[in-house]
Design an enzyme around this catalytic site. Structure first.
Site, PDB file in Angstrom:
ATOM      1  N   GLY A  14      11.608  -4.111   3.551  1.00 43.08           N
ATOM      2  CA  GLY A  14      10.165  -3.981   3.385  1.00 43.08           C
ATOM      3  C   GLY A  14       9.463  -5.307   3.153  1.00 43.08           C
ATOM      4  O   GLY A  14       8.304  -5.343   2.749  1.00 43.08           O
ATOM      5  N   LYS A  15      10.152  -6.415   3.457  1.00 45.63           N
ATOM      6  CA  LYS A  15       9.563  -7.725   3.160  1.00 45.63           C
ATOM      7  C   LYS A  15       8.330  -8.030   4.010  1.00 45.63           C
ATOM      8  O   LYS A  15       7.372  -8.606   3.506  1.00 45.63           O
ATOM      9  CB  LYS A  15      10.605  -8.832   3.258  1.00 45.63           C
ATOM     10  CG  LYS A  15      11.347  -8.874   4.561  1.00 45.63           C
ATOM     11  CD  LYS A  15      12.609  -9.723   4.436  1.00 45.63           C
ATOM     12  CE  LYS A  15      13.259  -9.858   5.812  1.00 45.63           C
ATOM     13  NZ  LYS A  15      13.560  -8.577   6.489  1.00 45.63           N
ATOM     14  N   ALA A  34       3.959 -15.509  14.689  1.00 48.70           N
ATOM     15  CA  ALA A  34       5.186 -14.781  15.045  1.00 48.70           C
ATOM     16  C   ALA A  34       6.201 -15.750  15.630  1.00 48.70           C
ATOM     17  O   ALA A  34       5.918 -16.415  16.626  1.00 48.70           O
ATOM     18  CB  ALA A  34       4.867 -13.689  16.051  1.00 48.70           C
ATOM     19  N   HIS A  50       6.529  -3.901  14.823  1.00 49.35           N
ATOM     20  CA  HIS A  50       5.838  -4.751  13.858  1.00 49.35           C
ATOM     21  C   HIS A  50       4.356  -4.870  14.220  1.00 49.35           C
ATOM     22  O   HIS A  50       3.485  -4.741  13.376  1.00 49.35           O
ATOM     23  CB  HIS A  50       6.464  -6.148  13.829  1.00 49.35           C
ATOM     24  CG  HIS A  50       7.596  -6.281  12.851  1.00 49.35           C
ATOM     25  ND1 HIS A  50       7.394  -6.449  11.507  1.00 49.35           N
ATOM     26  CD2 HIS A  50       8.932  -6.261  13.018  1.00 49.35           C
ATOM     27  CE1 HIS A  50       8.554  -6.536  10.885  1.00 49.35           C
ATOM     28  NE2 HIS A  50       9.520  -6.419  11.794  1.00 49.35           N
TER      29      HIS A  50
END
Lengths: 167, 167, 167
Positions: A14-15, A34, A50
């Site tokens: 969950g970072k 990114a 993401h």
């Protein structure tokens, strides 16, 4: 001076979600830097998932190698770098001097006028890998994490999607 | 009674540097009890890098197996044992009874008159290894860590080079 | 409403012992909901060792798949589910829809009248596994952990047998 925040954790800890929340709390729209490169379908899926989670509050800037260059293009918005481990992997695969790049990143972070949140991975808490390259990579990742953590104002460990304050 | 301090963490999490700083804060010169044995060039490099980081404040005592014997040779200086995971690996490779040795270590730690700082590794937070020996080793390492942590006055988890207080 | 407590940690980090202590502190006798299935001698040994450590304060209920059904059979005693990672593995091996089951578990946890303590594993802090199934499994395990942690009142990380409060 802008805050430098490092969010670390294992795979699917969950970072990224924690880092995204932290970044938007510092201002929006924010810039998503990114470092991922899609080499195969599995990676493409991860990148798409993401991106789907992020909304209109984000502008995406893809940069697999020149992170310092990406951080120079600033308009005062908070930046989220996701993630350092892929950046390191990109540097090694393209045969750059990752140690020099890491030193340059630390210097760049120290000169930021607006916040930078960086995501990285914990990769060293398993059994020693049999593969020599994997061992070299986990050493490099650990050393990079230490250097960025030292330069950071805040370090967060993600555990089961929850933030644990480290610094 | 001397303090017993355990410093754990993944590979390249900065645990040795944290342990060294903690040891020197308890007195110097300090004794560095090295459990590493160099079987190959990669290991020799790691040992040399560790030794290079340490300065004149350290006397090195190499002891791959008889940790309790090494802890008996005391002049009141703080000792740093680096690391328990290699010691365990040495015991298993030389076909010693590691469980008996672990019990003996815990008893020895309880009788120390000067401080002992011990470094160990987190090896159980990855995917279950396919290799049966690797599974047995990570079980043994986890059990050893639990026993030493129970005997310790202080336990520190290293994350990105930073100490997180566990006990 | 009953407390929901999640205890996570690596292999042999002492998470089961912490979870057992926490469960008995909420009332006894307690119900041990075992998700383990013994496919081989190694697994049988682990199950027997776990069972030997538990005493008369426990009633064991083995349930590899229907965790929600097991949680419905309640008489007000605290329940310990050990562990979610094996449950997930059982679901995947029997080709169930683990995401639907995870959602159903989260809903079930929200409706409990007596406490439930759940044990899970940290599996994502090593090097990326070369095996694609292992990668999918560690992704699923991480996502399941996040969902249960979100539903939990308390989350504990076991390190060297010691509890670190996460939530």
């Amino acid at each position: 001076m802008g805050s430098i925040i490092l969010v670390t954790g294992g795979a699917r800890s969950g970072k990224s979600a924690i880092a995204e929340g932290r970044t938007l709390s510092l201002g929006s729209p924010a810039v998503y830097v990114a470092t991922a490169q899609a080499f195969d379908a599995e990676m493409e899926e991860r990148i798409a998932a993401h991106r789907a989670r992020r909304g209109d509050e984000w502008r995406t800037h893809a940069e697999p190698l020149d992170l310092c260059g990406a951080l120079a293009l600033t308009d005062g918005s908070p930046r989220l770098v996701d993630c350092l481990t892929l950046w390191l992997s990109n540097l090694i695969l393209s045969e750059r001097d990752w140690q020099a790049e890491a030193a340059r990143l630390v210097e760049t972070l120290g000169a930021q006028a607006s916040p930078v949140v960086l995501v990285t991975n914990e990769v060293g808490a398993g059994i020693v890998p049999e593969n020599r390259l994997a061992r070299l990579f986990r050493d490099a990742a650990g050393l990079l994490n230490q250097q960025v953590a030292q330069a950071a104002d805040e370090v967060i460990l993600a555990v089961c999607g929850l933030p644990v304050k480290v610094k």
